[in-house]
Design a protein around this motif. Structure first.
Motif, short mmCIF file in Angstrom:
data_model
loop_
_atom_site.label_atom_id
_atom_site.label_comp_id
_atom_site.label_asym_id
_atom_site.label_seq_id
_atom_site.Cartn_x
_atom_site.Cartn_y
_atom_site.Cartn_z
N SER A 296 -1.15 4.52 7.46
CA SER A 296 -1.01 3.18 8.06
C SER A 296 -0.94 3.29 9.58
N THR B 14 2.44 4.75 -1.49
CA THR B 14 1.88 5.84 -2.26
C THR B 14 2.26 5.69 -3.73
N VAL C 209 0.82 -1.20 0.00
CA VAL C 209 0.00 0.00 0.00
C VAL C 209 0.87 1.27 0.00
N MET D 77 -1.73 7.10 -3.27
CA MET D 77 -2.90 6.45 -2.70
C MET D 77 -3.99 6.33 -3.76
N ARG E 201 -7.06 7.63 5.14
CA ARG E 201 -7.25 6.32 5.76
C ARG E 201 -8.25 5.49 4.96
N ASN F 142 0.94 7.38 4.33
CA ASN F 142 -0.11 6.55 3.73
C ASN F 142 -1.20 6.14 4.73
N TYR G 199 -6.43 4.13 2.03
CA TYR G 199 -5.52 3.09 2.51
C TYR G 199 -6.29 1.79 2.75
#
Length: 483
Positions: free
Chosen positions: A303, A237, A235, A239, A257, A301, A260
């Motif tokens: 996470s 970038t 995952v 995004m 989020r 990102n 993501y």
């Protein structure tokens, strides 16, 4: 009705033939079974990119379902204390692909144009003297493929087809768009099918395309042993999420989020597609699968590393401790949770051992075959110590002790933590245990004697590493100031 003497003779011959055929049939069946049992297992290494430690269901994640990735852990082993050899993409992958600390061959930083004295841009990539996991598996009779993100050098000599892989479907750089580019992409962003560039007009959604190529390779090679390095760029970038999956997570207020979560779901769905195809082809029981994330969750990102302090780029646990799981039916117990420290460096020797082979390379490996350590009753530690270094920041773990050393010109900052009592690294014990600090500093220095000077430098310089490892630098917002 009486049998004639001729009939009796024919009957006797038939019985004798049957008596001879039955043992032959039994022997043949046994031989085939033995051959099937002794067939080398297929090996698949799946790598995710920049995912958060706590974003997988089997590591406590609640917000984003990851049932297919979790199924690997459920069917085999989940490692709680798994590490990569670097907290950024390229050197982490160099360690995984060679089974050796990448600093031994000068691959200390992400690839850059800041070449060191005595080197040229052509040297920016994995040293040509190193044997990759592809080389090793080829030498043991495997058909090999690299899929997805490479990030081991953009020059022709570093291309996957020249580094131990029979086939390649992916891109050579560190990231690219998941959808097709509207204009001609930079060289490192080109999607290759072996040596041919794939037209950007044919790029639908990259995570899906990588899996389609993976399943196609499995179908083509189902009757012979194969090795697959499946390095998703999800995952990482940018995004880029599919709209249908974004809608599924409409309840998540933060748009970053939400994207993501959608990208994680794409990743998990595609892992499921791969696992299902193996099962349909009845290859699942003879396939060793390793899943690992390449470094800690990134600052950009959305996470989540959970209780682990720090993120991608740091020596905090959140930068180097990752989700890792492995399954191999009949060889690894199901539902196993393993707590000893292990490393991505262990993947190569484990793969070679599963093939009942020996390393082709003559350079010593830093990783170990993990399979014996997973057997019931084996309490030995795979590693007495693990080490990290990128520029001015270095670290070491031995037992529950973790030390971070940051060199700032003439001054040295040292941090010491007891991970068993302080997983989030909040309490620096360096002043309380000076003898432990001295011992670990000596061991880091001794390890460094076996390293090469970096063949190129970091685009970010050393200041960011100094600032990132200060005790007062806490949280995503502060770490993002120092990439």
């Amino acid at each position: 009705m009486k049998k004639t003497s001729k009939g009796l003779f024919a009957c006797c011959i038939a019985k004798r033939r049957f008596a001879l055929i039955v043992p032959f049939m039994i022997c043949s069946t046994y031989t085939v079974a033995r051959q099937q049992q002794s067939t080398k297992p297929n090996v698949i290494v799946i790598v995710s990119d920049d995912a958060g430690y706590a974003d997988f269901g089997c590591y406590g994640g609640k917000e984003i379902p990851t049932p297919n990735i979790d199924a690997i852990a459920k069917s085999g082993v989940r490692f709680t204390d798994a590490y990569v050899s670097a907290s950024v993409c390229a050197p982490s992958r160099a360690g995984l692909l060679t089974g050796r600390y990448q600093q031994r061959f000068g691959f200390e930083h992400n690839t850059s144009t800041q070449v060191s004295k005595g080197y040229t841009l052509a040297d920016v990539g994995m040293d040509l003297k190193e044997q990759t996991i592809g080389n090793e598996m080829q030498a043991n009779g495997y058909r090999t493929i690299a899929i997805g993100k490479w990030h081991q050098g953009d020059e022709p000599q570093h291309f996957p087809l020249n580094r131990g892989f029979d086939e390649f479907y992916g891109f050579t750089g560190g990231h690219r768009d998941f959808f097709g580019y509207k204009t001609k992409p930079a060289r490192e962003n080109v999607l290759y099918d072996n040596r041919e560039a794939v037209a950007e007009s044919k790029v639908t959604y990259l995570t899906d395309m990588l899996t389609d190529r993976a399943t196609h390779f499995i179908e083509e090679n189902q009757k012979k042993p194969f090795f697959m390095y499946l390095a998703f760029n999800a995952v990482h970038t940018p995004m880029n999420a599919r709209k249908d999956l974004m809608a599924r997570y409409a309840h998540i207020p933060d748009s970053g989020r939400r994207a993501y979560a959608a990208m994680m779901t794409s990743l998990d769905d595609n892992v499921g597609k791969l696992l299902n195809r193996l099962k349909q082809l009845e290859l699942d029981k003879n396939t060793l699968i390793v899943f690992i994330n390449d470094n800690g969750g990134a600052t950009n990102n959305a996470s989540d590393n959970g209780l682990l302090r720090g993120m991608k780029g740091s020596k905090w646990e959140g930068g180097i401790r990752v989700a890792m799981m492995m399954k191999w039916p009949g060889q690894i117990s199901t539902g196993l949770v393993y707590h000893q420290p292990v490393s991505a460096l262990d993947i190569l020797p484990t793969a070679i051992a599963s093939a009942k082979g020996k390393p082709k390379g003559t350079l010593p490996l830093d990783g170990v075959n993990l399979i014996p350590y997973l057997k019931t009753g084996n309490k030995k530690e795979p590693h007495q110590a693990l080490f990290w270094r990128r520029g001015v920041a270095a670290a070491m773990r031995t037992g529950n002790w973790k030390l971070i050393r940051v060199q700032d010109k003439d001054t040295q900052q040292v941090l010491l933590f007891d991970l068993k009592k302080d997983l989030s690294e909040t309490n620096n014990l360096a002043n309380i245990y000076p003898a432990q600090v001295k011992k670990m500093l000596y061991r880091i220095q001794d390890w460094e004697k076996g390293l090469d000077t970096p063949h190129w430098g970091s685009s970010y310089g050393g200041k960011n590493q100094i600032m990132k490892h200060r005790m007062e630098t806490k949280g995503r917002a502060m770490e993002r100031l120092y990439p």
